[in-house]
Design an enzyme around this catalytic site. Structure first.
Site, PDB file in Angstrom:
ATOM      1  CB  CYS A   1      -6.783   0.855  -7.832  1.00 40.90           C
ATOM      2  SG  CYS A   1      -7.300  -0.878  -7.561  1.00 40.90           S
ATOM      3  CB  ILE A   2      -4.355   2.793 -12.671  1.00 44.63           C
ATOM      4  CG1 ILE A   2      -2.917   2.254 -12.442  1.00 44.63           C
ATOM      5  CG2 ILE A   2      -4.207   4.032 -13.619  1.00 44.63           C
ATOM      6  CD1 ILE A   2      -2.369   1.733 -13.658  1.00 44.63           C
TER       7      ILE A   2
END
Length: 105
Positions: free
Chosen positions: A104-105
């Protein structure tokens, strides 16, 4: 390490606000975290995802990706984005009191 107070309890979080100790999370905290994420009410469908995230974290040491969530949680990817519009895996992980899932960014 920073702390945040949810439901009257101070809990350690990382720089992005994710729990560093998932054992400190309680369901009443989820309502407050959800409101901060722009989700006014947690429905039964939200809870299916939140509990699934916690189960996956307990079993594997990380939260599932959106793709895995959509295939194995019983909630479709389309519905995940309706429930958690700002990013299903990341938002659900934060509400579920687990660290940010890998990828996940």
């Amino acid at each position: 390490m920073p702390t945040t107070t949810y439901a009257g309890s101070a809990v350690p979080v990382d720089d992005e606000g994710f729990f560093t100790d998932p054992a400190r999370w309680t369901e009443p905290m989820a309502e407050q975290i959800a409101k901060e994420a722009g989700i006014d009410t947690l429905t039964d469908r939200h809870w299916i995802v939140i509990r699934f995230m916690r189960e996956q974290y307990a079993a594997k040491g990380t939260g599932p990706t959106v793709r895995v969530l959509g295939k194995t949680s019983g909630v479709s990817v389309k519905e995940l984005y309706q429930l958690f519009p700002k990013g299903p895996a990341k938002t659900a992980a934060k509400i579920a009191g687990i660290p940010k899932p890998r990828g996940c960014i």
